[in-house]
Design a protein around this motif. Structure first.
Motif, mmCIF file in Angstrom:
data_model
loop_
_atom_site.group_PDB
_atom_site.id
_atom_site.type_symbol
_atom_site.label_atom_id
_atom_site.label_comp_id
_atom_site.label_asym_id
_atom_site.label_seq_id
_atom_site.Cartn_x
_atom_site.Cartn_y
_atom_site.Cartn_z
ATOM 1 N N ALA A 24 1.129 -1.002 -0.018
ATOM 2 C CA ALA A 24 0.074 -0.200 -0.087
ATOM 3 C C ALA A 24 0.867 0.903 -0.029
ATOM 4 C CB ALA A 24 -1.183 -0.354 1.034
ATOM 5 N N TYR A 25 1.884 1.459 0.829
ATOM 6 C CA TYR A 25 2.342 2.775 1.160
ATOM 7 C C TYR A 25 3.994 2.910 -0.640
ATOM 8 C CZ TYR A 25 1.121 3.332 5.714
ATOM 9 O OH TYR A 25 0.895 3.212 6.780
ATOM 10 N N PHE A 26 4.215 1.376 -1.114
ATOM 11 C CA PHE A 26 4.645 1.976 -1.822
ATOM 12 C C PHE A 26 4.299 2.263 -3.428
ATOM 13 C CE2 PHE A 26 8.243 -0.496 -0.603
ATOM 14 C CZ PHE A 26 9.897 0.121 -1.160
ATOM 15 N N LEU A 27 2.728 1.923 -3.329
ATOM 16 C CA LEU A 27 1.734 2.480 -4.574
ATOM 17 C C LEU A 27 0.865 3.776 -4.114
ATOM 18 C CD1 LEU A 27 -1.192 -0.770 -4.095
ATOM 19 C CD2 LEU A 27 0.417 0.131 -6.395
ATOM 20 N N LEU A 112 5.362 17.234 3.309
ATOM 21 C CA LEU A 112 5.434 17.092 4.206
ATOM 22 C C LEU A 112 4.218 16.879 4.730
ATOM 23 C CD1 LEU A 112 7.011 19.527 6.095
ATOM 24 C CD2 LEU A 112 5.639 21.156 5.132
ATOM 25 N N GLY A 113 2.967 17.262 4.804
ATOM 26 C CA GLY A 113 2.143 17.086 4.618
ATOM 27 C C GLY A 113 1.948 15.210 5.954
ATOM 28 N N TYR A 114 2.323 14.442 5.106
ATOM 29 C CA TYR A 114 2.297 13.081 5.292
ATOM 30 C C TYR A 114 3.447 12.700 6.302
ATOM 31 C CZ TYR A 114 -2.310 12.604 2.179
ATOM 32 O OH TYR A 114 -2.758 12.769 1.176
ATOM 33 N N TYR A 115 4.331 12.966 6.129
ATOM 34 C CA TYR A 115 5.774 13.411 7.355
ATOM 35 C C TYR A 115 4.833 13.912 8.645
ATOM 36 C CZ TYR A 115 9.776 12.342 4.319
ATOM 37 O OH TYR A 115 10.524 11.980 4.109
ATOM 38 N N ILE A 116 4.330 14.717 8.735
ATOM 39 C CA ILE A 116 3.701 15.772 10.134
ATOM 40 C C ILE A 116 2.427 14.755 10.233
ATOM 41 C CG2 ILE A 116 2.650 17.611 10.888
ATOM 42 C CD1 ILE A 116 4.789 19.483 8.977
ATOM 43 N N ASN A 117 1.663 13.776 9.920
ATOM 44 C CA ASN A 117 0.327 13.249 10.106
ATOM 45 C C ASN A 117 0.623 12.552 11.153
ATOM 46 O OD1 ASN A 117 -2.287 12.278 8.992
ATOM 47 N ND2 ASN A 117 -1.410 10.145 9.091
ATOM 48 N N PRO A 118 1.688 11.974 11.502
ATOM 49 C CA PRO A 118 1.812 11.037 13.035
ATOM 50 C C PRO A 118 1.565 11.951 14.052
ATOM 51 C CG PRO A 118 3.781 10.124 11.028
ATOM 52 C CD PRO A 118 2.710 11.068 10.567
ATOM 53 N N GLN A 250 4.698 4.050 7.530
ATOM 54 C CA GLN A 250 4.247 5.063 7.062
ATOM 55 C C GLN A 250 5.178 6.249 6.589
ATOM 56 O OE1 GLN A 250 1.733 6.551 9.655
ATOM 57 N NE2 GLN A 250 3.053 6.635 11.940
ATOM 58 N N TYR A 251 6.150 5.897 6.897
ATOM 59 C CA TYR A 251 7.139 6.713 5.965
ATOM 60 C C TYR A 251 7.356 6.321 4.453
ATOM 61 C CZ TYR A 251 7.900 7.779 11.299
ATOM 62 O OH TYR A 251 7.146 8.172 12.483
ATOM 63 N N ILE A 252 7.343 5.398 3.954
ATOM 64 C CA ILE A 252 8.223 4.677 2.944
ATOM 65 C C ILE A 252 7.146 6.016 2.190
ATOM 66 C CG2 ILE A 252 7.911 3.032 1.049
ATOM 67 C CD1 ILE A 252 7.605 1.057 3.398
ATOM 68 N N ALA A 253 5.972 6.117 1.845
ATOM 69 C CA ALA A 253 5.076 6.570 0.857
ATOM 70 C C ALA A 253 5.977 8.137 0.502
ATOM 71 C CB ALA A 253 3.512 6.918 1.438
ATOM 72 N N PRO A 254 5.481 8.834 2.138
ATOM 73 C CA PRO A 254 5.986 10.289 2.017
ATOM 74 C C PRO A 254 6.948 10.284 1.104
ATOM 75 C CG PRO A 254 5.900 10.025 4.898
ATOM 76 C CD PRO A 254 4.780 9.065 3.549
ATOM 77 N N THR A 255 8.067 9.476 1.854
ATOM 78 C CA THR A 255 9.912 9.363 0.957
ATOM 79 C C THR A 255 9.792 9.728 -0.279
ATOM 80 O OG1 THR A 255 10.629 8.886 3.219
ATOM 81 C CG2 THR A 255 11.642 8.199 1.540
ATOM 82 N N MET A 256 8.967 7.890 -0.674
ATOM 83 C CA MET A 256 9.232 8.482 -2.416
ATOM 84 C C MET A 256 7.890 9.914 -2.819
ATOM 85 S SD MET A 256 7.529 4.264 -2.441
ATOM 86 C CE MET A 256 7.732 4.512 -3.731
ATOM 87 N N ILE A 257 7.267 10.374 -2.433
ATOM 88 C CA ILE A 257 6.079 11.503 -2.886
ATOM 89 C C ILE A 257 8.336 12.080 -3.064
ATOM 90 C CG2 ILE A 257 5.006 13.175 -2.219
ATOM 91 C CD1 ILE A 257 3.232 11.595 -1.396
ATOM 92 N N PHE A 258 8.216 12.738 -1.948
ATOM 93 C CA PHE A 258 9.811 13.204 -1.676
ATOM 94 C C PHE A 258 10.566 13.412 -2.374
ATOM 95 C CE2 PHE A 258 14.047 14.570 -0.507
ATOM 96 C CZ PHE A 258 14.020 16.106 -0.056
ATOM 97 N N LEU A 259 11.511 11.762 -2.780
ATOM 98 C CA LEU A 259 12.276 11.787 -3.823
ATOM 99 C C LEU A 259 11.507 12.876 -5.410
ATOM 100 C CD1 LEU A 259 13.194 8.379 -2.825
ATOM 101 C CD2 LEU A 259 14.529 10.979 -2.742
ATOM 102 N N VAL A 260 10.276 11.456 -5.844
ATOM 103 C CA VAL A 260 10.178 12.084 -7.030
ATOM 104 C C VAL A 260 9.802 13.526 -7.237
ATOM 105 C CG1 VAL A 260 7.842 11.231 -8.351
ATOM 106 C CG2 VAL A 260 8.459 10.141 -7.046
ATOM 107 N N PHE A 277 13.379 19.694 6.578
ATOM 108 C CA PHE A 277 12.991 18.667 6.198
ATOM 109 C C PHE A 277 13.675 18.074 7.513
ATOM 110 C CE2 PHE A 277 10.338 19.660 2.525
ATOM 111 C CZ PHE A 277 9.257 18.485 2.956
ATOM 112 N N PRO A 278 14.975 18.576 7.502
ATOM 113 C CA PRO A 278 15.511 17.507 8.519
ATOM 114 C C PRO A 278 14.949 17.937 9.811
ATOM 115 C CG PRO A 278 16.866 18.241 6.780
ATOM 116 C CD PRO A 278 15.594 19.239 6.584
ATOM 117 N N MET A 279 14.662 18.677 9.949
ATOM 118 C CA MET A 279 14.152 18.677 11.413
ATOM 119 C C MET A 279 12.773 17.760 11.913
ATOM 120 S SD MET A 279 13.356 23.179 11.813
ATOM 121 C CE MET A 279 13.206 22.730 13.418
ATOM 122 N N ILE A 280 12.364 17.937 10.231
ATOM 123 C CA ILE A 280 10.798 17.674 10.689
ATOM 124 C C ILE A 280 11.184 15.417 10.741
ATOM 125 C CG2 ILE A 280 9.131 15.790 9.451
ATOM 126 C CD1 ILE A 280 8.230 19.021 10.340
#
Length: 297
Positions: A24-27, A112-118, A250-260, A277-280
Motif C-alpha cells: 500500500a505504501y509503495f503504491l 511534508l503533510g504526510y510526514y507531519i501526520n503521525p 508509514q514513512y515510506i510513502a512521503p519519502t517516495m513522494i519527496f524523492l519524486v 525537512f531535516p527538522m521533520i
C-alpha cells in the motif's frame, strides 16, 4: 472459506500484514506519477472519477469476500450513514488537496503533510482523548511545529496544502476508528455516499463540454484502481501489524513522494526546506524511538 475480514488482529506482526502494508505504501509513493499525468484535468474532476470508479472495484471485493450484507445494513442505518458522511467528507477533502498539490507543483508540500501526520495524530490523542505524551513525543511535536514556522517565515505564507493534508487525514483516521464496520465495507460506504456529488459534477462537466473523460478515458478509469487498491491493502495490513510497525512503515510513502518531487518533478529544494525537512526527520526519529522503546513496557 476464510475471509480476510474474519481473521482476528494479532498482537504481533504477520508476514501477510507486512506484505499488505508495504504494498500500500509503495503504491501511494508512486501515485504522484499517475496524478501528474492528469495535471491538465481539474482536481475536482479527478476526485470525482476517483470516487466513481472505485465503487465497482470495492463492490467486487466485498462480493468475493461475501460481505455484502454488512454494506446493506450500513445503508439502512441513519447513524451509520451519518458517520459515513463525516469520513467521506474528510477523505474527499484530503484527495482534493492532494491532487491539487501534485498537479500544481506542490508535491513537496504533500510529502511534508504526510510526514507531519503521525505527530498530529499523537497530538490529537492528547487533545481529544486525554492521552499522556512523553517528553520525547512533545519534543518531536515541537520540532515539527518549528519546521512549519521556518517554511512560513521564509515564504511569507503558511504551507496550507501540507497542513490541510495533515489535518484532513488525521481527523479521517480518528473518526474512521469509530465507524462500526469493516475497513473494506467502510470504504465502499464512503464512495457510495460521495458518488452523489461526484456523478452530479461529472454530469455538469459533460453538459458544459468541460469534461476530459472522452480524451483521457483510460487514465480517469484507472483512478478507481489507484485509489481503492492501496486503501484496501492498507486497511487489511493494519489489522495484522502492531501500531509501532505501522508507525515506521508509514514513512515510506512521503519519502517516495519527496524523492519524486525533487528528482523527477524538479521542484525547488531551497534553504528553508533544507532546514525544515531535516527538522521533520529528526522529529520523526524521536517519535519512532519513543514508540519502539515503549513497545515492550
Amino acid at each position: 472459506m476464510v475471509r480476510i475480514n474474519d481473521i482476528p488482529a494479532k498482537s504481533g506482526d504477520s508476514p501477510a500484514g507486512m506484505g499488505f502494508a508495504v504494498s500500500a505504501y509503495f503504491l501511494w509513493g508512486f501515485l504522484p506519477l499517475y496524478m501528474k499525468a492528469l495535471s491538465h484535468v481539474p482536481a475536482a474532476e479527478v476526485v470525482a472519477h476517483r470516487v466513481i470508479w472505485s465503487i465497482p472495484i470495492a463492490g467486487l471485493v466485498l462480493i468475493f469476500l461475501g460481505r455484502t450484507k454488512d454494506i446493506k445494513e450500513a445503508l439502512t442505518s441513519p447513524k451509520m450513514l451519518a458517520m459515513g458522511c463525516v469520513t467521506a467528507a474528510l477523505i474527499s477533502i484530503n484527495w482534493g488537496i492532494y491532487v491539487w498539490a501534485i498537479n500544481t507543483g506542490h508535491a513537496l508540500d504533500a510529502a511534508l503533510g504526510y510526514y507531519i501526520n503521525p505527530l498530529f495524530s499523537v497530538f490529537m490523542g492528547f487533545a481529544l482523548l486525554n492521552e499522556r505524551l512523553t517528553r520525547m513525543q512533545w519534543a518531536a511535536i515541537a520540532l515539527a511545529f518549528a519546521a512549519v514556522v521556518v517554511l512560513t517565515v521564509d515564504s511569507g505564507r503558511v504551507p496550507l496544502a501540507a497542513i490541510g493534508l495533515t489535518v484532513s487525514w488525521g481527523f479521517y483516521a480518528f473518526f474512521k476508528k469509530s465507524l462500526p464496520i469493516g475497513p473494506n465495507q467502510g470504504f465502499l460506504l464512503e464512495v457510495l455516499i460521495l458518488s452523489i456529488p461526484a456523478l452530479a459534477y461529472w454530469g455538469y462537466a459533460t453538459g458544459t463540454g468541460s469534461s476530459h473523460f472522452t480524451t483521457d478515458t483510460l487514465l480517469l478509469l484507472g483512478c478507481g484502481v489507484v485509489t481503492s487498491v492501496p486503501l484496501m491493502l492498507y486497511a487489511n495490513g493494519a489489522k495484522r501489524l502492531r501500531l509501532t510497525t505501522i508507525a515506521i512503515l508509514q514513512y515510506i510513502a512521503p519519502t517516495m513522494i519527496f524523492l519524486v518531487a525533487v528528482f523527477v518533478f524538479g521542484e525547488p529544494f531551497g534553504r528553508a526546506r533544507g532546514i525544515a525537512f531535516p527538522m521533520i526527520w529528526a522529529a520523526l526519529a524521536l517519535y519512532t524511538y519513543s514508540m519502539v522503546r515503549n513497545r515492550g513496557k
